[in-house]
Design an enzyme around this catalytic site. Structure first.
Site, mmCIF file in Angstrom:
data_model
loop_
_atom_site.group_PDB
_atom_site.id
_atom_site.type_symbol
_atom_site.label_atom_id
_atom_site.label_comp_id
_atom_site.label_asym_id
_atom_site.label_seq_id
_atom_site.Cartn_x
_atom_site.Cartn_y
_atom_site.Cartn_z
ATOM 1 N N ILE A 31 0.898 -1.158 0.097
ATOM 2 C CA ILE A 31 0.043 -0.052 -0.275
ATOM 3 C C ILE A 31 0.677 1.391 -0.022
ATOM 4 C CG2 ILE A 31 0.186 0.118 2.198
ATOM 5 C CD1 ILE A 31 -3.226 0.777 1.685
ATOM 6 N N HIS A 100 6.107 -12.029 5.816
ATOM 7 C CA HIS A 100 5.923 -12.084 4.403
ATOM 8 C C HIS A 100 7.288 -11.131 4.110
ATOM 9 C CE1 HIS A 100 5.433 -7.726 7.096
ATOM 10 N NE2 HIS A 100 5.990 -7.274 6.796
HETATM 11 P P1 DGP Z 1 6.498 -5.033 7.214
HETATM 12 O O1 DGP Z 1 7.252 -3.138 7.876
HETATM 13 O O2 DGP Z 1 8.284 -5.178 6.878
HETATM 14 O O3 DGP Z 1 6.003 -5.140 8.562
HETATM 15 O O4 DGP Z 1 6.061 -4.321 6.578
HETATM 16 C C1 DGP Z 1 4.355 -3.809 6.098
HETATM 17 C C2 DGP Z 1 3.808 -3.138 5.129
HETATM 18 O O5 DGP Z 1 2.866 -3.477 4.301
HETATM 19 C C3 DGP Z 1 4.931 -2.403 5.009
HETATM 20 O O6 DGP Z 1 5.431 -1.976 3.334
HETATM 21 C C4 DGP Z 1 2.886 -1.521 4.414
HETATM 22 C C5 DGP Z 1 2.177 -2.444 4.495
HETATM 23 N N1 DGP Z 1 0.923 -2.638 4.844
HETATM 24 C C6 DGP Z 1 0.580 -1.835 5.398
HETATM 25 N N2 DGP Z 1 -1.142 -2.209 5.683
HETATM 26 C C7 DGP Z 1 -1.642 -2.520 4.969
HETATM 27 C C8 DGP Z 1 -2.605 -2.911 3.344
HETATM 28 O O7 DGP Z 1 -3.319 -3.325 4.298
HETATM 29 N N3 DGP Z 1 -3.100 -3.604 2.384
HETATM 30 C C9 DGP Z 1 -1.842 -3.466 1.604
HETATM 31 N N4 DGP Z 1 -1.282 -3.991 0.304
HETATM 32 N N5 DGP Z 1 -0.479 -3.055 2.260
HETATM 33 C C10 DGP Z 1 -0.203 -3.085 2.879
#
Ligand code: DGP
Length: 114
Positions: A31, A100
């Site tokens: 996102i 992830h």
């Molecule tokens: P980390 O910091 O490694 O836990 O990465 C989490 C990632 O997840 C961050 O880059 C933003 C993404 N993210 C958070 N919420 C959402 C969401 O609701 N949808 C999507 N597609 N990505 C998200």
């Protein structure tokens, strides 16, 4: 473990731009992209972080990486290259506690790790 936003995406309870799926892995666009291509590869099994994955799940960890490389080949940027990153817990910068793998591509990555 507690439900996270990624489990809701896996269950299709909230929308995401899904780009890849197989039995074990779902991948969708981040996102808040940090590169022209920024995709998250998420195991459907909700491990909190890599720390919680038992040795018996080595194949699952391999599947995440191979799904990312397969995606890179299919999208045509495998040869130009890409970066894979997995953040683990506080000092690793993890913010969503459903393991992830980040795939970043579409620009030259520089050497720093923050
Ligand atoms: P980390 O910091 O490694 O836990 O990465 C989490 C990632 O997840 C961050 O880059 C933003 C993404 N993210 C958070 N919420 C959402 C969401 O609701 N949808 C999507 N597609 N990505 C998200």
């Amino acid at each position: 473990m507690q439900d996270t936003i990624f489990s809701k995406i896996i269950r299709r309870e909230i929308p995401a731009d899904i780009v890849f799926e197989d039995d074990q892995v779902l991948a969708f666009r981040d996102i808040s992209p940090q590169a022209p291509v920024h995709v998250l590869f998420v195991p459907k099994e909700p491990y909190r972080s890599l720390n919680e994955v038992p040795a018996s799940e080595a194949e699952l960890v391999g599947s995440l990486m191979l799904a990312a490389s397969q995606y890179a080949r299919l999208e045509g940027f495998a040869e130009d290259g890409y970066r894979l990153v997995m953040n683990v817990n506080r000092d690793g910068g993890q913010t969503v506690f459903h393991m992830h793998l980040h795939l970043l591509a579409g620009r030259a990555m520089h050497g720093g790790f923050g």
